[in-house]
Design an enzyme around this catalytic site. Sequence first.
Site, PDB file in Angstrom:
ATOM      1  CB  VAL A 193      -0.996  -0.080   1.400  1.00  0.00           C
ATOM      2  CG1 VAL A 193      -1.625   1.474   1.453  1.00  0.00           C
ATOM      3  CG2 VAL A 193      -1.934  -1.232   0.996  1.00  0.00           C
ATOM      4  CB  ALA A 194       3.539   2.300   2.075  1.00  0.00           C
ATOM      5  CB  ILE A 228       1.201   0.994  -4.890  1.00  0.00           C
ATOM      6  CG1 ILE A 228       1.513  -0.415  -5.292  1.00  0.00           C
ATOM      7  CG2 ILE A 228       0.362   1.402  -6.181  1.00  0.00           C
ATOM      8  CD1 ILE A 228       0.355  -1.364  -5.121  1.00  0.00           C
ATOM      9  CG  ASP A 272      -2.579  36.563 -36.242  1.00  0.00           C
ATOM     10  OD1 ASP A 272      -1.733  35.837 -37.176  1.00  0.00           O
ATOM     11  OD2 ASP A 272      -3.276  36.498 -36.062  1.00  0.00           O
ATOM     12  CG  ASP A 280      -7.401  37.165 -36.053  1.00  0.00           C
ATOM     13  OD1 ASP A 280      -7.085  36.660 -36.971  1.00  0.00           O
ATOM     14  OD2 ASP A 280      -6.907  38.266 -35.804  1.00  0.00           O
ATOM     15  CG  ASP A 313      -6.201  32.425 -39.222  1.00  0.00           C
ATOM     16  OD1 ASP A 313      -5.769  32.522 -40.381  1.00  0.00           O
ATOM     17  OD2 ASP A 313      -6.228  33.369 -38.538  1.00  0.00           O
ATOM     18  CG  ASN A 366       6.700   5.141  -2.996  1.00  0.00           C
ATOM     19  OD1 ASN A 366       6.606   5.680  -1.831  1.00  0.00           O
ATOM     20  ND2 ASN A 366       5.617   5.127  -4.000  1.00  0.00           N
ATOM     21  CD  GLU A 413       7.510   4.636   1.913  1.00  0.00           C
ATOM     22  OE1 GLU A 413       6.821   3.997   1.260  1.00  0.00           O
ATOM     23  OE2 GLU A 413       7.740   5.822   1.903  1.00  0.00           O
ATOM     24  CG  ASN A 472       1.960   5.702   1.893  1.00  0.00           C
ATOM     25  OD1 ASN A 472       3.132   6.050   1.048  1.00  0.00           O
ATOM     26  ND2 ASN A 472       0.953   5.502   1.554  1.00  0.00           N
ATOM     27  CB  THR A 529       6.722  11.062   3.345  1.00  0.00           C
ATOM     28  OG1 THR A 529       6.267   9.876   3.251  1.00  0.00           O
ATOM     29  CG2 THR A 529       7.529  10.983   4.777  1.00  0.00           C
ATOM     30  CG  ASP A 530       3.599   8.897  -0.579  1.00  0.00           C
ATOM     31  OD1 ASP A 530       4.671   9.097  -0.476  1.00  0.00           O
ATOM     32  OD2 ASP A 530       3.211   7.834  -0.785  1.00  0.00           O
TER      33      ASP A 530
HETATM   34  N1  LIG Z   1     -11.728  46.313 -42.718  1.00  0.00           N
HETATM   35  C1  LIG Z   1     -10.716  46.451 -43.654  1.00  0.00           C
HETATM   36  N2  LIG Z   1     -11.152  46.743 -44.931  1.00  0.00           N
HETATM   37  C2  LIG Z   1     -10.496  46.692 -45.999  1.00  0.00           C
HETATM   38  N3  LIG Z   1      -9.151  46.237 -45.975  1.00  0.00           N
HETATM   39  C3  LIG Z   1      -8.613  45.540 -44.831  1.00  0.00           C
HETATM   40  C4  LIG Z   1      -9.473  46.017 -43.686  1.00  0.00           C
HETATM   41  N4  LIG Z   1      -8.573  45.309 -42.788  1.00  0.00           N
HETATM   42  C5  LIG Z   1      -7.379  45.114 -43.296  1.00  0.00           C
HETATM   43  N5  LIG Z   1      -7.308  45.304 -44.666  1.00  0.00           N
HETATM   44  C6  LIG Z   1      -6.373  45.154 -45.625  1.00  0.00           C
HETATM   45  O1  LIG Z   1      -6.038  43.929 -45.522  1.00  0.00           O
HETATM   46  C7  LIG Z   1      -4.815  43.599 -45.374  1.00  0.00           C
HETATM   47  C8  LIG Z   1      -4.762  42.244 -44.689  1.00  0.00           C
HETATM   48  O2  LIG Z   1      -5.322  42.410 -43.369  1.00  0.00           O
HETATM   49  P1  LIG Z   1      -5.414  41.201 -42.422  1.00  0.00           P
HETATM   50  O3  LIG Z   1      -6.588  41.588 -41.526  1.00  0.00           O
HETATM   51  O4  LIG Z   1      -5.711  39.791 -43.272  1.00  0.00           O
HETATM   52  O5  LIG Z   1      -3.987  40.853 -41.802  1.00  0.00           O
HETATM   53  P2  LIG Z   1      -3.459  41.960 -40.791  1.00  0.00           P
HETATM   54  O6  LIG Z   1      -4.569  42.245 -39.890  1.00  0.00           O
HETATM   55  O7  LIG Z   1      -2.789  43.075 -41.504  1.00  0.00           O
HETATM   56  O8  LIG Z   1      -2.516  41.240 -40.164  1.00  0.00           O
HETATM   57  P3  LIG Z   1      -2.422  40.123 -39.144  1.00  0.00           P
HETATM   58  O9  LIG Z   1      -2.765  38.807 -40.157  1.00  0.00           O
HETATM   59  O10 LIG Z   1      -1.155  40.004 -38.489  1.00  0.00           O
HETATM   60  O11 LIG Z   1      -3.742  40.291 -38.250  1.00  0.00           O
HETATM   61  C9  LIG Z   1      -4.196  44.591 -44.447  1.00  0.00           C
HETATM   62  O12 LIG Z   1      -2.840  45.122 -44.755  1.00  0.00           O
HETATM   63  C10 LIG Z   1      -5.109  45.793 -45.283  1.00  0.00           C
HETATM   64  O13 LIG Z   1      -4.463  46.275 -46.442  1.00  0.00           O
HETATM   65 CA   LIG Z   2       5.142   6.178  -0.258  1.00  0.00          CA
END
Ligand SMILES: Nc1ncnc2c1ncn2[C@@H]1O[C@H](COP(=O)(O)OP(=O)(O)OP(=O)(O)O)[C@@H](O)[C@H]1O
Ligand SMILES: [Ca+2]
Length: 929
Positions: free
Chosen positions: A282-283, A285, A329, A652, A656, A718, A721, A746, A749-750
Site C-alpha cells: 500500500v505504501a 504503490i 500574427d 483569429d 485560420d 518508495n 521504503e 506513507n 510523506t506522500d
Molecule cells: N476592414 C478592412 N477593410 C479593407 N481592407 C482591410 C481591412 N482590414 C485590413 N485590410 C487590408 O487587408 C490587409 C490584410 O489584413 P489582415 O487582417 O488579413 O491581416 P493583418 O491584420 O494586417 O495582419 P495579421 O494577420 O497579423 O492580423 C491589410 O494590410 C489591409 O491592407
Molecule cells: Ca510512499
Amino acid sequence: MEQRMWHQMGTDDLAQTLSASLETGLSQSEATERLQQNGRNELSEGEKTSPIALFLGQFKDFMVLVLMGATLISGLLGEYLDAITIVAIIVLNAILGFVQEFRAERSLRALKALSAPVAKVLRSGEVDALPATDLVIGDIVVLESGDRIPADLRLIEANSCYCEESALTGESVPVGKHCMPITEAELPLGDLKNIGFMGTMVTRGSAKGIVIRTGMGTEMGKIADLIQQTESMETPLQHRLEQLGKILIVVALVLTIVVVLAGILHGHPAYDMFLAGVSLAVAAIPEGLPAIVTIALALGVQRMIKRRAIVRKLPSVETLGCASVICSDKTGTLTQNKMTVTNVWVSGRQMDVTGEGYEPTGTLLESGAAVDIKNDLPLRRLLQIAALCNNATFAKVEVEGDPRRKKDKDNAAHVEWVLKGDPTEGALTVLAAKLGVTSKSLDGLYARVKEFPFDSERKRMSVLVSHQGGRLVCTKGAPDMLMEQCSYILWDGKVVPFTSTLKAKVVAAGERMAQSALRVLGMAYRDLRPNDACEHEGEVENGLVFVGLTGMIDPPRREAREAITTCRKAGIKTVMITGDHQLTAEAIAGQLGIMPRGGHSLSGLQLSSMSDEELDRHVDGTYVYARVSPEHKLRIVKALQRRGHVVAMTGDGVNDAPAIKAADIGIAMGITGTDVTKEASALVLSDDNFATIVAAIEEGRGIYENIRKFIRYLLASNVGEILTMFFAMIAGLPLPLVPIQILWVNLVTDGLPAMALGVDQAEKDLMQQRPRSAKESIFSRRLGWKIISRGILIGVCTLGAFWITLIQSPDSPTNLIEAQTVAFATLVMAQLIHVFDCRSSRSIFHRNILQNKYLVLAVLSSLLLMLGVLYIDFLQPIFKTVPLGLREWCLVIVAAGIPTFLMGVGSVLGGTNKKKSNWPLSRSGTMAR
Ligand SMILES: Nc1ncnc2c1ncn2[C@@H]1O[C@H](COP(=O)(O)OP(=O)(O)OP(=O)(O)O)[C@@H](O)[C@H]1O
Ligand SMILES: [Ca+2]
C-alpha cells in the site's frame, strides 16, 4: 404547433409573433422574464461524478481492499488497537486522495466553463456580448464570419453569408443564406436557407437573426443525445504515468512478495509478514501520483489564467514547454492595434495628418500648410469612401479616476475617445471626422444598400450605396491587390485611365509609407449604371476608379519586444505571419527585433510559387511572412513540423482554424478571435498579446519541471521504503518497521510535501534553457538515476541506523522497539530532507530552501506528526515507538542527511552543478542581432 412555419414568415410577421422589436431588440427586463419562463439556452449535459462516489472510489484500489481484509482478520484475532489504527490511517489516506481528486475535478470543470461561448445580442438598442446560455426566444443575434450560431435563428439580414452545417446535415460544403421568406412548408433542414441552426458556423459574410428556438428545443437539441462531447482532457504524460503506474504496481508487488517470503524463510511468523507485506505494498504503490499530476496541471493552468492565457486543452500544457517556434500574427498581437492615420496620398500629393488617438481633432498638412478640402475633389472622395466603406464608430466617454488610487494627474476624471469596431476602420472614421466628413454629414445623401464584407483572401471590402438616385460602389483594401481591380484613377480632379506610369507612382508612394512601418490602405469607387449587376463582389469590384492611399501607424507593443528577447534566450524562434504588406511587416519586425542578421522574409506570392521541398529549405531562415492568406499558414506549420519543430501558431479568422488545429499548440485571440478559431485552439489569449504566449510557455515549462520534481520525490521515497524492508529480510534481520509505521510514513510523506512540490517556484534559469524535446521521457536528464541512487541510499541509511541501534545493547528488552523507532524516524527524516533536494535539478545547495512556503509548512507538519507518534504517551503503544534520546537523534539526523548531502556534495565536486551539456544555453549568441 406553429401555424405558419418560421421560414415562411416575413420580417414583420416574425417581430409580431415573437413580440420583439427588430430595431432595438428585447428589453433587458423582458429578456430576464423569458429566461425564467423558458430556461437557459443550453443542451443538457451528461452526469457528473458525485463527491460521495469520488470518496468511495478511493477504496476500490485492490491493495487497499487487501489491507482492509487483513485488518479485519487482525481485528478478529483480538488486535483491536492495530485494526482501528490501520483503518484510521486508510481513511485519512482516502480523505487526502479525495481532496486531491475533488480539487482536480473542480478545476477541470472551471476550465471548461471558461471557454463557454458568448453571443452578440441586441437588447434595448445596444449590441452586447452575452453568455450564449442567456439567450431567449425573440432575441436579435448579430453574426459575423467565424461565429458559432448560438441558437436557432430566423435570419432577418444576410450579407454574403455562408454557413457550414455538417454537424446537423452532414453536408460539409457551406450553404449560402438569405433572409427572404420561403413558401414551401415542409423542407429538409439543408434547404431552410433563411434559418441559422444552433451549433453550425458562419464561414463567410455576416448576418442578423431572431431567436426562434433555444436549448433542447433547437434542431441540435433534438440530436444532442447523439453527440457526446468526449474531448480528452488526459495529457500524454498522464497517460504514460498511468502505464508507468501499472508497471510500478507489479514491481512493488513482486518485491513485496520477495520480502514476505524471505521473512518467512528467516523464521518470522507468516501472519506478521503478511500484514507487513500488505502495508508495504500500500505504501509503495504511488496511488496519489495521477491526482497530484492533475492538481499540478490544474494549478498551473490557474496561474496561466492570471497571466491571461486560458488553456482549453489540458494536454497542451505539456506541449507548451516543448515549443521551439512561435508563429504570431502581427496586428494586435505584436502591435497595439491602435491605428492612427498619419499619411494621405492623392494624385501625387503627399499629406501629413495631425492629431492623436481616436480624438477627431486634427488637420491635413501639405508641405506644412493646412489643406482646404472644400475644393479638393480627390481628397473629398477619399474621405467619403473612408467614411462610407466602414463599420466602425467612435464615441467620447467619461472615465472616472480609479477610486482606489491617489487622485493625481494620471488618475483624474477625464474624457477618452473609444472605438467600436475594427481599429483599421476606426482610424479611417477618425480621419474623415477630423475633416468634417462624418456619418451625420453623409446621412441624408448616401444610404447603404449592401455590404461585401472584408475577408483575408481578397483583403478588401466594398459597400454599395445609393446616392441621388444612382448607385455607387466604395471599396477599400490592400492597395497592391485593389489596384488590380482598378481601370481608372482620379488624377488632378479628372478620371483618367490607370496607366502603368501612374500605377508605378501609386506603388512607389505605397512602398514609401510601408517602409516606415505604416499600414497602407487604398480607396477606390465606381458609379454603377442602372443595369449593372451587383449581386456578388466579383461583379462590383472591377473597373474601379483608384482615388488614393492612407497610411496608418500601429505602434509595436512594448512587452512584445521584451518577450521576443526572452524567447531567443529560451531557444524559441519567433516568426511573424501577417496579411500586411511585406515592407510594413519587415519594418515592424525590425523594430521588435524579430529578424536576426541574415534572416529573410517571404511574401504570400513567393510562398505560393514554392514547392514543399523549397519551402522546407527556406523555412528555417525565414522570420517574416507577409501578405499571406490563411491557407499559407497551414503550409508554414507543416513545413516547420517537418523540420522537427514544435510549433505554436496564432490566428483569429475563421480560415485560420485549419492551421491552428495542425499546430502543436494552436492559439486563438480572446478579443478579436472568432468562435471557430477558439474552438480549434488549445490556448486562448484573453488580451491578444504576444507576451502572454511567452508567459504561458514559461508556466508550461515550470509545470513540467514540477511534475518531474514530485515524481522524483515520490518514487525515490518508495524505493527507499521497499529497500529498507527488502535488505532487512534478505539479511535475516528483524522487521525494521512494523506495518503501522510503514503506513504512517506513507501518510506523512506522500501527501502534503508531494503536493507542495507541485506548486514549487520555477528555477531561475527556466527560460534560459533550450526547449525540451517532445519525445523526451519523464526520467531523462538523469532523473531515473537520481530516483534509484537516492532511493537506495535512503534504504541503506535507514537500515544502517536500525542495525547500529540493534547491536548497541543486544540484551535490553526494548532493544528492538528502539531500533525500529530509529528506523522509522530516519526514514521520515530522510524523505523530509530529500524533498528539498528535489526542487533543483542540480543540488540542494542550489536554492533557498525557505522559498517554497507551502513546502516548509508541509514538512513542518509532517515533522510534528512524526514527533507526536514518538512523544505522545498514548500513541506510543499504538505505533510501537519509544521516545528517542539525544544520541539516537544524532544517529537519525546523520543517517537521514546522508542520501541528500552525499549526492549534493558529490555533484558539486563532480561538476554536475555547472550547467550540464544536455541542457545547454540557447544559441542566443548566434541569434542576436
Ligand atoms: N476592414 C478592412 N477593410 C479593407 N481592407 C482591410 C481591412 N482590414 C485590413 N485590410 C487590408 O487587408 C490587409 C490584410 O489584413 P489582415 O487582417 O488579413 O491581416 P493583418 O491584420 O494586417 O495582419 P495579421 O494577420 O497579423 O492580423 C491589410 O494590410 C489591409 O491592407
Ligand atoms: Ca510512499
